[in-house]
Design a protein around this motif. Sequence first.
Motif, mmCIF file in Angstrom:
data_model
loop_
_atom_site.group_PDB
_atom_site.id
_atom_site.type_symbol
_atom_site.label_atom_id
_atom_site.label_comp_id
_atom_site.label_asym_id
_atom_site.label_seq_id
_atom_site.Cartn_x
_atom_site.Cartn_y
_atom_site.Cartn_z
ATOM 1 N N ARG A 151 48.817 47.884 27.685
ATOM 2 C CA ARG A 151 47.825 48.379 28.242
ATOM 3 C C ARG A 151 47.680 49.861 28.253
ATOM 4 O O ARG A 151 46.679 50.517 28.227
ATOM 5 C CB ARG A 151 47.908 48.149 29.843
ATOM 6 C CG ARG A 151 47.247 46.808 30.148
ATOM 7 C CD ARG A 151 47.395 46.488 31.899
ATOM 8 N NE ARG A 151 46.832 47.526 32.535
ATOM 9 C CZ ARG A 151 45.722 47.864 33.071
ATOM 10 N NH1 ARG A 151 44.733 46.805 32.644
ATOM 11 N NH2 ARG A 151 45.528 48.654 33.813
ATOM 12 N N TRP A 229 49.741 41.001 43.877
ATOM 13 C CA TRP A 229 49.971 41.573 42.620
ATOM 14 C C TRP A 229 48.466 41.388 41.836
ATOM 15 O O TRP A 229 48.052 42.373 41.413
ATOM 16 C CB TRP A 229 50.763 40.578 41.647
ATOM 17 C CG TRP A 229 51.017 40.896 40.201
ATOM 18 C CD1 TRP A 229 51.250 42.123 39.509
ATOM 19 C CD2 TRP A 229 49.982 40.293 39.194
ATOM 20 N NE1 TRP A 229 51.109 42.017 38.336
ATOM 21 C CE2 TRP A 229 50.298 40.897 38.070
ATOM 22 C CE3 TRP A 229 49.326 39.029 39.056
ATOM 23 C CZ2 TRP A 229 49.828 40.363 36.695
ATOM 24 C CZ3 TRP A 229 49.036 38.726 37.941
ATOM 25 C CH2 TRP A 229 48.950 39.271 36.785
ATOM 26 N N THR A 230 47.640 40.273 42.054
ATOM 27 C CA THR A 230 46.435 40.259 41.502
ATOM 28 C C THR A 230 45.463 41.483 42.047
ATOM 29 O O THR A 230 44.586 41.834 41.402
ATOM 30 C CB THR A 230 46.016 38.831 41.899
ATOM 31 O OG1 THR A 230 46.823 37.728 41.360
ATOM 32 C CG2 THR A 230 44.744 38.751 41.101
ATOM 33 N N THR A 233 46.301 44.698 40.628
ATOM 34 C CA THR A 233 46.027 44.701 39.085
ATOM 35 C C THR A 233 44.658 45.492 39.005
ATOM 36 O O THR A 233 44.486 46.197 37.861
ATOM 37 C CB THR A 233 46.004 43.812 38.282
ATOM 38 O OG1 THR A 233 45.494 42.608 39.063
ATOM 39 C CG2 THR A 233 47.834 43.225 38.346
ATOM 40 N N ARG A 234 43.937 45.236 40.040
ATOM 41 C CA ARG A 234 42.375 45.829 39.944
ATOM 42 C C ARG A 234 42.170 47.118 40.326
ATOM 43 O O ARG A 234 41.145 47.873 40.381
ATOM 44 C CB ARG A 234 41.480 44.900 40.895
ATOM 45 C CG ARG A 234 41.478 43.447 40.589
ATOM 46 C CD ARG A 234 40.721 42.458 41.277
ATOM 47 N NE ARG A 234 40.822 41.356 41.284
ATOM 48 C CZ ARG A 234 40.787 40.281 40.368
ATOM 49 N NH1 ARG A 234 40.482 40.712 39.323
ATOM 50 N NH2 ARG A 234 40.999 39.060 40.583
ATOM 51 N N CYS A 241 51.390 48.479 33.335
ATOM 52 C CA CYS A 241 51.552 47.388 32.503
ATOM 53 C C CYS A 241 52.501 46.421 33.334
ATOM 54 O O CYS A 241 53.628 46.684 33.903
ATOM 55 C CB CYS A 241 52.355 47.335 31.183
ATOM 56 S SG CYS A 241 51.450 48.662 30.188
ATOM 57 N N ASP A 326 39.424 36.185 34.013
ATOM 58 C CA ASP A 326 39.749 36.742 35.448
ATOM 59 C C ASP A 326 40.539 35.865 36.115
ATOM 60 O O ASP A 326 40.769 34.742 35.505
ATOM 61 C CB ASP A 326 38.286 37.062 35.913
ATOM 62 C CG ASP A 326 38.766 38.329 36.864
ATOM 63 O OD1 ASP A 326 39.781 38.703 37.242
ATOM 64 O OD2 ASP A 326 37.815 38.758 37.656
ATOM 65 N N ARG A 355 49.881 37.651 32.543
ATOM 66 C CA ARG A 355 50.113 39.211 32.230
ATOM 67 C C ARG A 355 48.766 39.725 32.425
ATOM 68 O O ARG A 355 47.762 39.212 32.088
ATOM 69 C CB ARG A 355 50.465 39.046 30.907
ATOM 70 C CG ARG A 355 50.740 40.652 30.318
ATOM 71 C CD ARG A 355 50.784 40.656 28.682
ATOM 72 N NE ARG A 355 52.081 39.964 28.340
ATOM 73 C CZ ARG A 355 52.932 40.764 27.496
ATOM 74 N NH1 ARG A 355 52.933 41.896 27.535
ATOM 75 N NH2 ARG A 355 53.775 39.963 27.151
ATOM 76 N N HIS A 356 48.916 41.033 33.046
ATOM 77 C CA HIS A 356 47.566 41.790 33.001
ATOM 78 C C HIS A 356 47.107 42.309 31.773
ATOM 79 O O HIS A 356 47.955 43.105 31.016
ATOM 80 C CB HIS A 356 48.053 42.974 34.180
ATOM 81 C CG HIS A 356 46.546 43.629 34.555
ATOM 82 N ND1 HIS A 356 46.921 44.867 35.157
ATOM 83 C CD2 HIS A 356 45.388 43.412 34.361
ATOM 84 C CE1 HIS A 356 45.598 45.309 35.391
ATOM 85 N NE2 HIS A 356 44.671 44.496 34.919
ATOM 86 N N TYR A 378 43.186 38.492 31.687
ATOM 87 C CA TYR A 378 44.548 38.311 31.984
ATOM 88 C C TYR A 378 44.974 37.321 30.900
ATOM 89 O O TYR A 378 44.054 36.798 30.158
ATOM 90 C CB TYR A 378 44.967 37.466 33.226
ATOM 91 C CG TYR A 378 44.522 38.497 34.552
ATOM 92 C CD1 TYR A 378 45.573 39.136 34.975
ATOM 93 C CD2 TYR A 378 43.291 38.569 35.064
ATOM 94 C CE1 TYR A 378 45.279 40.162 36.090
ATOM 95 C CE2 TYR A 378 43.043 39.497 36.043
ATOM 96 C CZ TYR A 378 43.923 40.296 36.547
ATOM 97 O OH TYR A 378 43.639 41.004 37.684
#
Length: 459
Positions: A151, A229-230, A233-234, A241, A326, A355-356, A378
Amino acid sequence: MTAPHHTPDLFALSEITGPVLRPGDPAYADEVTGFNLASLHTPEIAIGATGPDDIVTALRWAHATHTPVAVQATGHGANFPIEQGLLINTSRMTDVHIDPITRTATVAAGAKWSHVLAATTPHGLAGLCGTSTDAGVTGYILGGGLPVLGRAYGYAADLVRSFQVVTPDGHLRETDPQHEPELFWALRGGKGNVGVVTSLVTELLPLPRLYGGAIHCHAEHTETLLRTWTDWTRTVPDEMCSMFSVLRLPPIPQIPEPLRGGFWARVAIAWPGDPAEGEALIAPLRAAAPVAVDLAGELPYADLDSIHMEPQDPLPARECCMLLRDLDADALDTFLEQVGPGAGADHPLLVASLRHMGGALSRPSAVEDAVCSRDAGYFMESVGIMPAPPVAEAVEQATRRLYGAMAPYGTGRTMVNIHGTPGDEQDRARAWTPEVYARLRHDKSVYDPDNLLRFGHTV
């Protein structure tokens, strides 16, 4: 009439410096065995290449005798058995030359990322390696190369400046954006479909240290940690990363205490910026649930393996992946239903990860390439260990259930390096968009019209 490949005349291979082995020879088994023991290779001939000249000789012979060719360095991606034909083992070709002025590395075909790190660390430089530095550089980059710090910096293929490659007609070629650009395009993300790379030149980054590691919670906190976590990540910067994983770790010595034998929810992170800022950024993850094992902190880039702690010893593995658009509430519910605590501690998948993506992974390369995962939000991947038939069947069934359930949330594509066992043409084509796949097929017809490079993930 040209001799068929199953009765080859080996006299033309006498110029090869490295070993030329056939089944029954004492060193044959060691020569053909790769890291992934799930695929056992039985080629008619195995060549231990020591340099470009050996590869040129081998391919000229293969071209003349119509013998199919496979290539292996470390065998981490050995998910397809190589039967008959010729196997070129490049593991002896490990030279790495660093130019600290231009910040580039010239890497021979069989070098691992650990070889590159050993050469770059004294200069405070780093290459974009993946979650295990035991993996080979060339195969990883040919498949695009998804780095731990993707990332922040993009795909490893984005940093390649040139390749030296032997095409199936036995010609040694130099290719870069100005010289044979179509060949250069196909080698960056198109896997090994158009030639056998003997070396490559890649850019390096001034990155002696980073903030990274992983936090582990006991399995009962899986859902809380995953949903936190989800959401997290936004909000994070592009340079952050991370990967969420459900781990069911066996009680074997290769896994360090206190993780050995445990059932864990884990978030692994890598941050190339200020360590204090990295600490602040992951605070919401640490606060989400009780952290049982916290291994996040500042570390030398050379210690990158400590973030994901992948196995270092050969084993039989079934891996698979899927690119996701997503992660909405339904997708998370489905993932938890398939691999969360409710699926049982004895679930056969060792690892199931999300993984993001995004950040630099979503931006086009400065020079066009064949990488087709830039639109994913993802990435899901899984690994199951397959030591015996009953377990192997359970792993296969669990893998199919997971990917079937998650299919509605996917882009319809995979990544070639982690695709797993390639199926029919429709299945293999999922690693690329239809447009890129068609272009790769055209390039294959130009550079390998006899389809000598037909093993593994081919077009």
